[in-house]
Design an enzyme around this catalytic site. Structure first.
Site, short mmCIF file in Angstrom:
data_model
loop_
_atom_site.label_atom_id
_atom_site.label_comp_id
_atom_site.label_asym_id
_atom_site.label_seq_id
_atom_site.Cartn_x
_atom_site.Cartn_y
_atom_site.Cartn_z
N ASN A 9 17.36 20.32 21.24
CA ASN A 9 17.15 21.34 22.27
C ASN A 9 15.85 21.02 23.02
O ASN A 9 14.76 21.21 22.48
CB ASN A 9 17.07 22.72 21.59
CG ASN A 9 16.67 23.83 22.54
OD1 ASN A 9 16.71 23.66 23.76
ND2 ASN A 9 16.29 24.98 21.98
N LYS A 11 14.66 22.49 25.51
CA LYS A 11 14.05 23.72 26.07
C LYS A 11 13.65 23.52 27.54
O LYS A 11 14.32 22.79 28.25
CB LYS A 11 12.86 24.16 25.22
CG LYS A 11 13.20 24.25 23.74
CD LYS A 11 12.17 25.02 22.99
CE LYS A 11 12.44 24.89 21.50
NZ LYS A 11 11.73 25.87 20.71
N HIS A 95 19.71 31.92 21.12
CA HIS A 95 18.43 31.34 20.67
C HIS A 95 17.39 32.45 20.63
O HIS A 95 17.35 33.32 21.51
CB HIS A 95 18.00 30.22 21.62
CG HIS A 95 16.88 29.40 21.06
ND1 HIS A 95 15.58 29.85 21.04
CD2 HIS A 95 16.86 28.18 20.45
CE1 HIS A 95 14.81 28.92 20.46
NE2 HIS A 95 15.56 27.91 20.09
N GLU A 97 14.40 32.56 21.40
CA GLU A 97 13.55 32.71 22.59
C GLU A 97 14.24 33.58 23.64
O GLU A 97 13.58 34.29 24.40
CB GLU A 97 13.18 31.32 23.14
CG GLU A 97 12.15 30.63 22.25
CD GLU A 97 12.16 29.11 22.28
OE1 GLU A 97 12.78 28.53 23.18
OE2 GLU A 97 11.54 28.51 21.38
N GLU A 167 18.02 29.63 12.35
CA GLU A 167 16.70 29.27 12.82
C GLU A 167 15.72 30.40 12.53
O GLU A 167 15.62 31.36 13.33
CB GLU A 167 16.73 29.01 14.33
CG GLU A 167 17.62 27.87 14.73
CD GLU A 167 17.15 27.24 16.04
OE1 GLU A 167 16.90 26.03 16.04
OE2 GLU A 167 17.00 27.96 17.03
N GLY A 173 8.89 25.91 16.38
CA GLY A 173 7.75 25.44 17.16
C GLY A 173 6.41 25.73 16.52
O GLY A 173 5.37 25.62 17.18
N SER A 212 11.20 23.44 13.22
CA SER A 212 10.26 22.36 12.92
C SER A 212 10.87 21.24 12.08
O SER A 212 10.21 20.68 11.21
CB SER A 212 9.00 22.93 12.25
OG SER A 212 8.35 23.84 13.13
C1 PEP Z 1 14.50 25.30 18.46
O1 PEP Z 1 13.94 25.72 19.44
O2 PEP Z 1 15.73 25.45 18.38
C2 PEP Z 1 13.72 24.66 17.42
C3 PEP Z 1 14.25 24.55 16.24
O3 PEP Z 1 12.46 24.25 17.75
P1 PEP Z 1 11.43 23.36 16.86
O4 PEP Z 1 12.23 22.23 16.24
O5 PEP Z 1 10.42 22.87 17.83
O6 PEP Z 1 10.87 24.26 15.84
#
Ligand code: PEP
Length: 251
Positions: A9, A11, A95, A97, A167, A173, A212
């Site tokens: 992703n 983003k 997601h 976000e 997630e 992040g 992450s």
């Molecule tokens: C994501 O935004 O789906 C995600 C898992 O981000 P990150 O790997 O940066 O934590």
């Protein structure tokens, strides 16, 4: 046997120049043949990525789709049928976000989920708890409710062509990763919830972990029985790192 999947992703990152560089880096990767690999650029760069990744070994997805499948008067949105036309195969929905920063409700997300599936695309349903919710011992309840909203709306058969990404919000992040055991516990609970409706569907659904993921922790996470791959944010912006994560999923 579920086929592993790793999706990157990107983003709200990228310029034409940096995307071109990333495409070049991805084309140079040796990717495992037994893993579905996808990248999910910003909508602005979908065309560039589809054209640039000509080998067909990497699928392209979208980060969002409109609540209606068909084209129409909905300024600023992108219809799922337009994503199909652009060469996309999958679309993120829910997601954190978008749930938390943009206020997308389960109701809105369900409409998006339906529009994505109706167009023949695969929704990647993202679910996960905040740190506050985990600390309050509410993880399984929160994740269970997010999943239940889709099961109630569309039935278990909707998961025949869907991917679920667990997630934890506190791991996205932040550099904090759920331990493989923490992630496995939630993945097992998600699969059990699906199995209550239909065990065959539950056994076939791919459950990705996101939060992450990097080359250094991917193999351990992916070795867990109910973790079928990863949804990767930050680390997917580095082609070598992303390639290593994909290879870890193939082992
Ligand atoms: C994501 O935004 O789906 C995600 C898992 O981000 P990150 O790997 O940066 O934590």
């Amino acid at each position: 046997m579920r086929r592993p999947m790793v999706a990157g992703n990107w983003k709200m990152h990228g310029t034409r120049a940096s995307v071109a560089e990333l495409i070049e880096g991805l084309a140079a990767q040796v990717l495992p043949g037994n893993v579905d690999v996808a990248v999910i650029p910003s909508s602005l760069h979908i065309g560039q990525v589809v054209d640039g990744l000509q080998s067909g070994l990497i699928m392209v997805g979208a980060q969002d789709a409109a609540v209606q499948a068909e084209q129409g008067a909905l300024t600023g949105e992108i219809a799922a049928v337009q994503l199909v036309d652009a060469g996309c195969k999958l679309v993120l929905v829910g997601h954190s976000e978008r749930r938390l920063l943009l206020g997308e409700s389960d109701q809105v997300l369900n409409r998006k989920f339906a529009a994505i599936q109706a167009s023949g695309l695969t929704p990647v349903l993202c679910i996960g708890e905040t740190l506050e919710q985990r600390e309050a011992g509410q993880t399984l309840e929160v994740v269970g409710q997010q999943l239940d909203s889709v099961i109630k709306a569309f039935g278990i058969q909707a998961f025949v062509n869907a991917v679920v990404a667990y997630e934890p919000v506190w791991a996205i992040g932040t550099g904090l990763t759920a331990t493989p055991e923490q992630a496995q516990d939630v993945h097992a609970a998600i699969r059990a919830q699906l199995a209550k409706e239909d065990s065959e569907v539950a056994q076939g659904v791919r459950l990705l972990y996101g939060g992450s993921v990097k080359a250094a922790n991917a193999a351990e996470l992916f070795s867990m029985p109910d973790i079928d791959g990863g949804l990767v944010g930050g680390a997917s912006l580095n082609a070598d790192e992303f390639g290593a994560i994909c290879r870890a999923a193939g082992n």
